[in-house]
Design a protein around this motif. Structure first.
Motif, PDB file in Angstrom:
ATOM      1  N   GLY A   1       0.796  -1.223   0.000  1.00 48.32           N
ATOM      2  CA  GLY A   1       0.000   0.000   0.000  1.00 48.32           C
ATOM      3  C   GLY A   1       0.833   1.280   0.000  1.00 48.32           C
ATOM      4  O   GLY A   1       0.280   2.384  -0.027  1.00 48.32           O
ATOM      5  N   ILE A   2       2.151   1.153  -0.013  1.00 46.47           N
ATOM      6  CA  ILE A   2       2.989   2.359   0.058  1.00 46.47           C
ATOM      7  C   ILE A   2       3.024   3.035  -1.317  1.00 46.47           C
ATOM      8  O   ILE A   2       3.426   2.423  -2.307  1.00 46.47           O
ATOM      9  CB  ILE A   2       4.429   2.002   0.490  1.00 46.47           C
ATOM     10  N   ASP A   3       2.569   4.276  -1.368  1.00 47.92           N
ATOM     11  CA  ASP A   3       2.572   4.991  -2.648  1.00 47.92           C
ATOM     12  C   ASP A   3       3.198   6.379  -2.553  1.00 47.92           C
ATOM     13  O   ASP A   3       3.107   7.175  -3.489  1.00 47.92           O
ATOM     14  CB  ASP A   3       1.155   5.078  -3.225  1.00 47.92           C
ATOM     15  N   THR A   4       3.829   6.687  -1.430  1.00 50.65           N
ATOM     16  CA  THR A   4       4.376   8.034  -1.235  1.00 50.65           C
ATOM     17  C   THR A   4       5.669   7.967  -0.420  1.00 50.65           C
ATOM     18  O   THR A   4       5.733   7.222   0.560  1.00 50.65           O
ATOM     19  CB  THR A   4       3.356   8.917  -0.472  1.00 50.65           C
ATOM     20  N   VAL A   5       6.657   8.731  -0.855  1.00 48.01           N
ATOM     21  CA  VAL A   5       7.897   8.914  -0.095  1.00 48.01           C
ATOM     22  C   VAL A   5       7.878  10.356   0.399  1.00 48.01           C
ATOM     23  O   VAL A   5       7.651  11.286  -0.391  1.00 48.01           O
ATOM     24  CB  VAL A   5       9.135   8.652  -0.971  1.00 48.01           C
ATOM     25  N   VAL A   6       8.080  10.538   1.700  1.00 45.01           N
ATOM     26  CA  VAL A   6       7.953  11.878   2.293  1.00 45.01           C
ATOM     27  C   VAL A   6       9.305  12.348   2.814  1.00 45.01           C
ATOM     28  O   VAL A   6       9.951  11.658   3.609  1.00 45.01           O
ATOM     29  CB  VAL A   6       6.941  11.871   3.451  1.00 45.01           C
ATOM     30  N   LEU A   7       9.705  13.528   2.369  1.00 46.37           N
ATOM     31  CA  LEU A   7      10.950  14.133   2.840  1.00 46.37           C
ATOM     32  C   LEU A   7      10.666  14.992   4.071  1.00 46.37           C
ATOM     33  O   LEU A   7       9.708  15.787   4.086  1.00 46.37           O
ATOM     34  CB  LEU A   7      11.549  14.984   1.717  1.00 46.37           C
ATOM     35  N   HIS A   8      11.506  14.782   5.098  1.00 47.99           N
ATOM     36  CA  HIS A   8      11.397  15.522   6.354  1.00 47.99           C
ATOM     37  C   HIS A   8      12.762  16.118   6.712  1.00 47.99           C
ATOM     38  O   HIS A   8      13.787  15.745   6.146  1.00 47.99           O
ATOM     39  CB  HIS A   8      11.048  14.588   7.521  1.00 47.99           C
ATOM     40  N   CYS A   9      12.736  16.977   7.748  1.00 45.03           N
ATOM     41  CA  CYS A   9      13.983  17.404   8.379  1.00 45.03           C
ATOM     42  C   CYS A   9      13.813  17.310   9.881  1.00 45.03           C
ATOM     43  O   CYS A   9      12.683  17.314  10.387  1.00 45.03           O
ATOM     44  CB  CYS A   9      14.343  18.832   7.971  1.00 45.03           C
ATOM     45  N   THR A  10      14.931  17.240  10.595  1.00 42.91           N
ATOM     46  CA  THR A  10      14.845  17.208  12.060  1.00 42.91           C
ATOM     47  C   THR A  10      14.449  18.569  12.616  1.00 42.91           C
ATOM     48  O   THR A  10      13.837  18.643  13.688  1.00 42.91           O
ATOM     49  CB  THR A  10      16.207  16.827  12.681  1.00 42.91           C
ATOM     50  N   ALA A  11      14.825  19.630  11.929  1.00 44.36           N
ATOM     51  CA  ALA A  11      14.575  21.002  12.390  1.00 44.36           C
ATOM     52  C   ALA A  11      15.186  21.259  13.766  1.00 44.36           C
ATOM     53  O   ALA A  11      14.704  22.109  14.516  1.00 44.36           O
ATOM     54  CB  ALA A  11      13.085  21.337  12.375  1.00 44.36           C
ATOM     55  N   MET A  12      16.204  20.509  14.110  1.00 46.15           N
ATOM     56  CA  MET A  12      16.891  20.679  15.391  1.00 46.15           C
ATOM     57  C   MET A  12      18.388  20.793  15.129  1.00 46.15           C
ATOM     58  O   MET A  12      18.916  20.108  14.261  1.00 46.15           O
ATOM     59  CB  MET A  12      16.637  19.472  16.309  1.00 46.15           C
ATOM     60  N   PRO A  13      19.073  21.637  15.927  1.00 51.57           N
ATOM     61  CA  PRO A  13      20.518  21.768  15.717  1.00 51.57           C
ATOM     62  C   PRO A  13      21.254  20.511  16.168  1.00 51.57           C
ATOM     63  O   PRO A  13      21.095  20.076  17.304  1.00 51.57           O
ATOM     64  CB  PRO A  13      20.892  22.983  16.568  1.00 51.57           C
ATOM     65  N   ASP A  14      21.996  19.931  15.265  1.00 51.61           N
ATOM     66  CA  ASP A  14      22.935  18.846  15.604  1.00 51.61           C
ATOM     67  C   ASP A  14      22.277  17.557  16.082  1.00 51.61           C
ATOM     68  O   ASP A  14      22.952  16.720  16.671  1.00 51.61           O
ATOM     69  CB  ASP A  14      23.960  19.318  16.658  1.00 51.61           C
TER      70      ASP A  14
END
Ligand SMILES: [Zn+2]
Length: 186
Positions: free
Chosen positions: A24-37
């Motif tokens: 059922g996987i049809d999407t790859v999602v890009l994220h960031c940590t939004a945290m320093p280091d």
């Protein structure tokens, strides 16, 4: 050739993972940590402890892949694990997270290049076109909501300095030269 280091058995968890049907996987999602280091261990400890997603902690780290600023790649979860990263899209998506604070500067070039290659690997494995690689902020119901017919941004993730159409174009271009963009999970 790049390597994605599979550390899924070593990362902290919080009870049994939720499993799902990978077909059922049809999407790859890009994220960031939004945290320093923050590295992958900091991120996994945060997600599996009390956090902004759940006061009881999530079962696992929220992301299937994690990429350091120097381009080092970790595989964090089997694709069969339903991770808690994008609310209503959790059943059908995989998360790829950059260790990136999301300021005005884009991610370092080695990290961006590794992210393109990971997304190429995933779209090929899953049989998806590059336009199924979305930034978190592009997902309705978690990245934005629609109010009075207009989109209202809830998240900037993976950072407004990342141009998502440009990123997808880079994935599409890399598909034409797969031998130069190979990633092997070890
Ligand atoms: Zn996100």
């Amino acid at each position: 050739m790049r390597w994605a280091h599979d550390i899924s058995a070593a990362l902290p968890t919080n009870g049994p993972p939720q499993l799902r049907d990978e077909s059922g996987i049809d999407t790859v999602v890009l994220h960031c940590t939004a945290m320093p280091d923050w590295n992958v261990w900091d991120t996994a400890r945060y997600h599996t402890g009390p956090n902004h997603i759940s006061p009881d902690g999530c079962p696992t780290i929220a992301y299937a892949y994690f990429i350091e600023p120097d381009g080092l790649i970790y595989k964090c979860l089997p694709h069969s694990v339903r991770a808690w990263h994008v609310g209503p899209w959790n059943d059908r998506s995989l998360g790829v997270c950059l260790a990136y604070e999301a300021g005005e500067a884009p991610p370092p070039a080695p990290q961006s290049a590794a992210a393109v290659d990971v997304c190429l690997m995933l779209t090929r494995q899953l049989g998806l076109p590059p336009d199924r690689v979305l930034g978190h902020r592009e997902l309705e119901g978690t990245g934005y909501t629609v109010e009075d017919g207009n989109p209202v941004l809830r998240k900037e993730c993976p950072g407004l300095a990342i141009d998502m159409p440009g990123f997808r174009a880079a994935v599409a271009l890399a598909r034409e030269y797969p031998e130069h963009h190979a990633v092997e999970v070890i």
